[in-house]
Write an enzyme that holds these catalytic residues in place. Structure first.
Site, PDB file in Angstrom:
ATOM      1  N   SER A   1       0.824  -1.194   0.000  1.00 31.29           N
ATOM      2  CA  SER A   1       0.000   0.000   0.000  1.00 31.29           C
ATOM      3  C   SER A   1       0.865   1.254   0.000  1.00 31.29           C
ATOM      4  CB  SER A   1      -0.974  -0.056   1.180  1.00 31.29           C
ATOM      5  OG  SER A   1      -2.064   0.800   0.965  1.00 31.29           O
TER       6      SER A   1
ATOM      7  N   ASP B   1      -9.275  -5.163  -5.424  1.00 28.59           N
ATOM      8  CA  ASP B   1      -8.843  -4.150  -4.472  1.00 28.59           C
ATOM      9  C   ASP B   1      -9.626  -2.864  -4.742  1.00 28.59           C
ATOM     10  OD1 ASP B   1      -7.532  -2.314  -2.853  1.00 28.59           O
ATOM     11  OD2 ASP B   1      -5.530  -3.086  -3.324  1.00 28.59           O
TER      12      ASP B   1
ATOM     13  N   HIS C   1      -7.668  -5.741  -0.735  1.00 29.72           N
ATOM     14  CA  HIS C   1      -6.408  -5.101  -0.361  1.00 29.72           C
ATOM     15  C   HIS C   1      -5.696  -5.964   0.673  1.00 29.72           C
ATOM     16  CE1 HIS C   1      -4.039  -1.437  -0.571  1.00 29.72           C
ATOM     17  NE2 HIS C   1      -3.989  -1.335   0.746  1.00 29.72           N
TER      18      HIS C   1
END
Length: 659
Positions: free
Chosen positions: A202, A308, A339
């Protein structure tokens, strides 16, 4: 292989220490020496318990907080003691993050911990536990404005990127480091050869992308997991806001209390220069790493969940395509999850593959990983296929055209264009989302227009990034558009819309490397969380129709005038199996995935001016074969489709619930 831990942490630690002691009794091999004989893998020959743990503050040469002195970022290091004693230098694995203090890392939200003297006790995640005994140093960098670093968080901007780049420079002797945050005693990285690999999920993986896009010398490889490539595309889709707040909220969320107090000017710039209009300003251009992909010299191992809905896969797709254009060495895993880190959806295979990747690109081992298939794709929960090249060479952009059907809003999708003058009409309903539309795909409803192929007689594979061009006439001065691709037919998939985004966390732990009393290598196991569905939305894209003339600037619409705009759908790889049907849905606000427009428009689609350009493996001939002569035995009975739960509101935090 992992050690399974059913008891206390001490049990796991005892097993690992015993194994490490046995290995240390063996003759040490020159792991990490470039030019060493070809070998399959580095081995855990070095003591994790006696490893050197130290902190350094690296000068970024920026003064982000305007206090009159350049900012220093905190760098916590753990490295094996033995190589330095033997006069050998080692490579570095780095994770630069804003989350080490505020929010935590990984499925268990681990934070850095320190003793009373400020010495680091726990490094989050397993990178240190697993790789330090194998001859690597692990470096955990606090981005500027977070935890123990100076400066301010600027959300993917020069300060964020320079926070990590400066550390790569320091590791290669080009920047200054200090033993304390404010003192003058220098710290030098004489123990490393400077070869660095960056990894992270991320926000962390985003920083790896950003540093790679500077072309910094010494960065040999990056492993961006669910990472952003353009911050504009995190917050907007061609003018349409994806969240109800901008980067100033995220900056405030991750900054240390001290930085929050001194960084008001930076906060204000993030507000002023990132307007909620969705205009592509200089602030966003400076946070677009795709623009400078031609500077990337590091190899790239990308991982992304195809569902995601936090860091949406447009970020992966455009980065991947830009790297391909530059001939960058690369590899990819695409999962069915949201995610989620691969450590939590394919743990054993992931650690083995990552180990081999770092061994090859940081230790120079000829282990063959660079000659293996480029892509691993999850086809069903825990079922994977591979591709030598991705997208496959046979992939060709194929234009499919919507046409009228026997009922309003329920049309056909085929190669042939619609008749001139054919239209469909829908009214934006901000209370509905893509799952609501897909569930009603075969029924006339006022909020969407759907177009469906014939049932397929053969599998049809769509691999890469698609685009949908829409010609629409609005009834008001503002309008947002959504286009989604749907696989109509029964399946069992990872439940990406549920808590966990496709995984369930278990109580049992497995251990990956060595442990100390303050830093365990044992983590909770997971399993796939699945859902039986009647339809699957597998790609989606959005736009503000006011951006019809420019991706950079929107403008008010004239009611009654037609406009044409192209929506970029998210990258992925999906097989619509024989017996299923492929559908395209065009609608307005996709609830909880984009914000609604200022008005509630009715839009009339000009079907002759609307098309979907799909990356189909085998191109148009494959589509013709798949849709021609469908055996009656594979046509599913008509029924109301069911899918996963709808999207849910999410904080604009790259990392979501699984940082």
């Amino acid at each position: 292989m992992p050690i399974r831990a059913r008891g206390t942490r001490l049990t796991c630690r005892s097993l690992v220490v015993a194994a490490s002691a046995a290995l240390m009794a063996m003759t040490l091999s020159p792991a990490g020496a470039h030019g060493a004989p070809a070998t399959r893998e580095s081995r855990p020959l070095y003591s994790y318990e006696s490893a050197i743990r130290e902190s350094v503050w690296v000068d970024t040469r920026l003064d982000g907080d305007g206090d009159g002195r350049t900012d220093r970022v905190a760098v916590d290091i753990v490295r094996p003691r033995e190589p330095a004693q033997q006069g050998r230098k080692i490579p570095v694995i780095m994770d630069a993050s804003p989350y080490y203090s505020c929010c935590g890392r990984g499925n268990e939200s681990q934070r850095k911990t320190y003793d009373a003297n400020g010495n680091v006790l726990q490094f989050p995640l397993y990178y240190d536990n697993y790789f330090v005994p194998r001859g690597y140093a692990f470096v955990a960098v606090d981005l500027a404005g977070t935890n123990r670093s100076d400066g301010c968080v600027d959300v993917g901007g020069p300060s964020d990127v320079q926070s990590a780049k400066a550390v790569v420079d320091w590791l290669n002797g080009r920047a200054r480091g200090y033993t304390t945050r404010t003192g003058s005693e220098r710290a030098r990285a004489g123990w490393t050869n400077g070869d660095t690999g960056m990894i992270g999920k991320s926000y962390d993986g985003t920083i790896a992308n950003g540093v790679a896009a500077t072309g910094v010398e010494g960065l040999k490889t990056i492993v961006p997991i669910a990472a952003i490539s353009s911050w504009y595309d995190y917050y907007f889709a061609k003018g349409a806001p994806l969240y109800d707040s901008g980067p100033e909220w995220l900056s405030d969320y991750v900054e240390s209390p001290q930085a929050r107090a001194r960084c008001q000017a930076v906060q204000q710039r993030l507000i002023d220069e990132a307007p909620r209009t969705g205009d592509l300003t200089r602030l966003w251009s400076g946070r677009d790493y795709v623009r400078t992909a031609d500077r990337v010299t590091a190899s790239v191992f990308a991982v992304h969940g195809m569902q995601d809905l936090n860091v949406r896969t447009k970020n992966f797709g455009q980065w991947w395509d830009a790297l391909a254009d530059q001939g960058v060495e690369r590899k990819v895993w695409l999962s069915q999850t949201g995610h989620v880190d691969p450590f939590d959806f394919r743990r054993a295979q992931w650690v083995t593959t990552l180990h081999r990747w770092f061994d090859h690109y940081l230790l120079g081992y000829d282990n063959g990983i660079d000659r293996e298939p480029m892509a691993d794709i999850e086809r069903a929960p825990d079922q994977w296929s591979t591709d030598r090249l991705w997208p496959p060479r046979a992939t060709a952009t194929t234009s499919l055209r919507p046409g009228n059907g026997t009922a309003a809003g329920v049309g056909a999708l085929a190669l042939s264009p619609a008749r001139p003058g054919a239209t469909e009409t829908f009214t934006d309903d901000r209370t509905l989302d893509e799952t609501d539309w897909a569930a009603q795909i075969e029924r006339p409803t006022p909020a969407k227009a759907g177009f469906i192929t014939r049932p397929l007689g053969r599998d049809l594979r769509i691999s890469g990034s698609a685009r949908v061009t829409v010609t629409a006439t609005p009834s008001t001065t503002s309008a947002h558009l959504t286009a989604v691709l749907v696989d109509l037919g029964p399946d069992t998939i990872r439940d990406y819309a549920a808590a966990g985004e496709g995984i369930t966390t278990l109580a049992e732990r497995t251990c990956w490397g060595a442990s100390t009393p303050g830093d365990s290598s044992c983590f909770k196991e997971t399993k796939a969380r699945t859902a039986a569905v009647g339809q699957t939305v597998f790609s989606r894209g959005w736009a503000d129709l006011g951006n019809y003339a420019s991706d950079a600037t929107g403008r008010p619409l004239t009611p009654g005038r037609p406009y044409t705009i192209t929506l970029d759908l998210h990258a992925g790889d999906h097989v619509v199996p024989a017996g299923h049907r492929l559908a395209l849905i065009v609608a307005g606000t996709d609830r909880d995935l984009i914000d609604p427009p200022a008005s509630t428009p009715t839009l009339t689609l000009d079907l002759a001016g609307t098309s979907a350009k799909l990356p189909i493996v085998g191109g148009a001939p494959a589509f013709v074969r798949a849709t021609a002569g469908t055996p009656a035995s594979v046509i599913p009975a008509a029924r109301r489709a069911s899918g996963v739960g709808g999207p849910h509101p999410a904080l604009p935090v790259p990392g979501g619930g699984h940082r």
